[in-house]
Motif scaffolding. Structure first.
Motif, PDB file in Angstrom:
ATOM      1  N   MET A  96     -47.034  -8.377 -20.104  1.00  0.00           N
ATOM      2  CA  MET A  96     -45.593  -8.097 -20.220  1.00  0.00           C
ATOM      3  C   MET A  96     -44.864  -9.360 -20.697  1.00  0.00           C
ATOM      4  N   LYS A  97     -43.852  -9.169 -21.554  1.00  0.00           N
ATOM      5  CA  LYS A  97     -43.096 -10.318 -22.053  1.00  0.00           C
ATOM      6  C   LYS A  97     -42.099 -10.803 -20.988  1.00  0.00           C
ATOM      7  N   LEU A  98     -41.774 -12.082 -21.075  1.00  0.00           N
ATOM      8  CA  LEU A  98     -40.842 -12.679 -20.115  1.00  0.00           C
ATOM      9  C   LEU A  98     -39.527 -11.875 -20.051  1.00  0.00           C
ATOM     10  N   ALA A  99     -38.960 -11.545 -21.224  1.00  0.00           N
ATOM     11  CA  ALA A  99     -37.678 -10.823 -21.249  1.00  0.00           C
ATOM     12  C   ALA A  99     -37.791  -9.470 -20.556  1.00  0.00           C
ATOM     13  N   ASP A 100     -38.908  -8.763 -20.771  1.00  0.00           N
ATOM     14  CA  ASP A 100     -39.081  -7.443 -20.153  1.00  0.00           C
ATOM     15  C   ASP A 100     -39.223  -7.562 -18.639  1.00  0.00           C
ATOM     16  N   CYS A 101     -39.936  -8.602 -18.243  1.00  0.00           N
ATOM     17  CA  CYS A 101     -40.135  -8.806 -16.802  1.00  0.00           C
ATOM     18  C   CYS A 101     -38.795  -9.101 -16.130  1.00  0.00           C
ATOM     19  N   VAL A 102     -37.969  -9.951 -16.778  1.00  0.00           N
ATOM     20  CA  VAL A 102     -36.649 -10.269 -16.215  1.00  0.00           C
ATOM     21  C   VAL A 102     -35.811  -8.991 -16.103  1.00  0.00           C
ATOM     22  N   ALA A 103     -35.865  -8.150 -17.144  1.00  0.00           N
ATOM     23  CA  ALA A 103     -35.077  -6.904 -17.110  1.00  0.00           C
ATOM     24  C   ALA A 103     -35.542  -6.003 -15.967  1.00  0.00           C
ATOM     25  N   GLU A 104     -36.857  -5.945 -15.762  1.00  0.00           N
ATOM     26  CA  GLU A 104     -37.379  -5.090 -14.685  1.00  0.00           C
ATOM     27  C   GLU A 104     -36.977  -5.626 -13.310  1.00  0.00           C
ATOM     28  N   VAL A 105     -37.103  -6.940 -13.156  1.00  0.00           N
ATOM     29  CA  VAL A 105     -36.735  -7.534 -11.860  1.00  0.00           C
ATOM     30  C   VAL A 105     -35.232  -7.359 -11.603  1.00  0.00           C
ATOM     31  N   GLU A 106     -34.438  -7.466 -12.658  1.00  0.00           N
ATOM     32  CA  GLU A 106     -32.990  -7.262 -12.500  1.00  0.00           C
ATOM     33  C   GLU A 106     -32.730  -5.881 -11.869  1.00  0.00           C
ATOM     34  N   GLN A 107     -33.441  -4.865 -12.389  1.00  0.00           N
ATOM     35  CA  GLN A 107     -33.284  -3.506 -11.833  1.00  0.00           C
ATOM     36  C   GLN A 107     -33.672  -3.470 -10.366  1.00  0.00           C
ATOM     37  N   GLN A 108     -34.805  -4.145 -10.036  1.00  0.00           N
ATOM     38  CA  GLN A 108     -35.288  -4.110  -8.653  1.00  0.00           C
ATOM     39  C   GLN A 108     -34.263  -4.764  -7.717  1.00  0.00           C
TER      40      GLN A 108
END
Ligand SMILES: C[S@@+](CC[C@H](N)C(=O)[O-])C[C@H]1O[C@@H](n2cnc3c(N)ncnc32)[C@H](O)[C@@H]1O
Length: 294
Positions: free
Chosen positions: A1-13
């Motif tokens: 997973m790319k850094l940007a995608d991971c940040v977006a997912e964690v933001e949701q969590q």
């Protein structure tokens, strides 16, 4: 997973967990970026801006662990990481002292110009120093000035000692355990900085869970939030030099300050986020309006 995608997912969590963001960040997106980078071992200070980099399985696992700890414990991320950024400087922090976030930090790089002439500053007092962030950050800018950093809590002073050592300014910062000015008879300063406890008893009861991890003594401003501010205003003039300056963060008690001393021309500094919760008063102004504070 790319850094940007991971940040977006964690933001949701983080958003789903209904956390409070007010200890180094003020929104889920920034906190997610900080969390993912810390878990992945990416240094925020030297980050090259490559948001497309792929994170390893181990980096993703560390991120998941950190998200769980943050959401389950409701501890501010700064405590979990033992790290906080203040005035563009990284500090050590743990639950013995409040997480650094004072608006006062915004004027440290300019040394409070134009309200103060930094070239004339030799002695500074950081009253209610907590983890020492204000004294240490300013000591890095004013590299000849000497500082007294005062707190009533020996726990907080232990954290301040770590930060003074870490930034190699221990030789210029004297850490003093004192109830406000009590242990400073006869001492005068060119600059007094103070981020005191200013939260009203009623507001304390309503604070989000994150705050319960911080020392309550860092918040308690009494019934009207002004218990400590009142004392600071009454006693500061005797500890300022002739051209000295007092800088105080009044936070949620800013309006109470204005109402309590309506005749006093406080200069309110405007923060980047549009809030005006830090005031300055010169020694001259304290001479003129001193009677209002006794
Ligand atoms: C809002 S915190 C500010 C800490 C630090 N200056 C900062 O900005 O992160 C207030 C601090 O005042 C200290 N304090 C509370 N009552 C005090 C008193 N009577 N005399 C000295 N320090 C006091 C608390 O221990 C706490 O560290």
């Amino acid at each position: 997973m790319k850094l940007a995608d991971c940040v977006a997912e964690v933001e949701q969590q983080l958003q789903r967990a209904k956390l409070y963001f007010g200890h180094g960040t003020d929104n889920a997106r920034d906190e997610a970026a900080w969390l993912v980078m810390a878990a992945s071992g990416i240094d925020v200070g030297t980050f090259d801006g490559d948001w497309t980099q792929e994170l390893s399985v181990q980096q993703l696992a560390e991120t998941e662990k950190l998200v769980l700890e943050r959401t389950r414990s409701r501890q501010p991320l700064a405590y979990i990481l033992n790290s906080a950024w203040f005035a563009e400087t990284e500090f050590y922090i743990d639950e013995r002292a409040i997480v650094p976030r004072s608006h006062i930090g915004e004027w440290i790089p300019e040394c409070f110009e134009p309200w103060l002439d930094p070239s004339g500053v030799q002695n500074v007092l950081d009253l209610c120093t907590g983890g020492g962030c204000i004294a240490v950050a300013l000591a890095l800018v004013l590299n000849r000035a000497r500082f007294d950093a005062v707190d009533i809590s020996t726990d907080a002073l232990a954290v301040a000692a770590i930060n003074a050592r870490r930034h190699a300014v221990s030789d210029r910062i004297r850490l003093i355990q004192s109830d406000l000015f009590t242990a400073l008879p006869g001492r005068r300063y060119d600059l007094i900085l103070c981020n005191p406890p200013y939260v009203t008893d009623q507001l304390i009861d309503e604070l989000p869970l994150e705050y319960s991890h911080e020392p309550e003594i860092a918040f308690s401003g009494g019934v009207d939030g002004l218990t400590i501010i009142r004392q600071v205003l009454a006693e500061s003039r005797a500890h300022l030099t002739q051209r000295g300056l007092l800088v105080v963060e009044a936070g949620s008690a800013a309006l109470a300050v204005e109402n309590a001393w309506a005749r006093v021309p406080f200069t309110w500094l405007m923060s980047a986020n549009g809030e005006s919760v830090v005031f300055v008063l010169s020694a001259d102004e304290l001479d003129t309006y001193g009677q209002s504070f006794v």
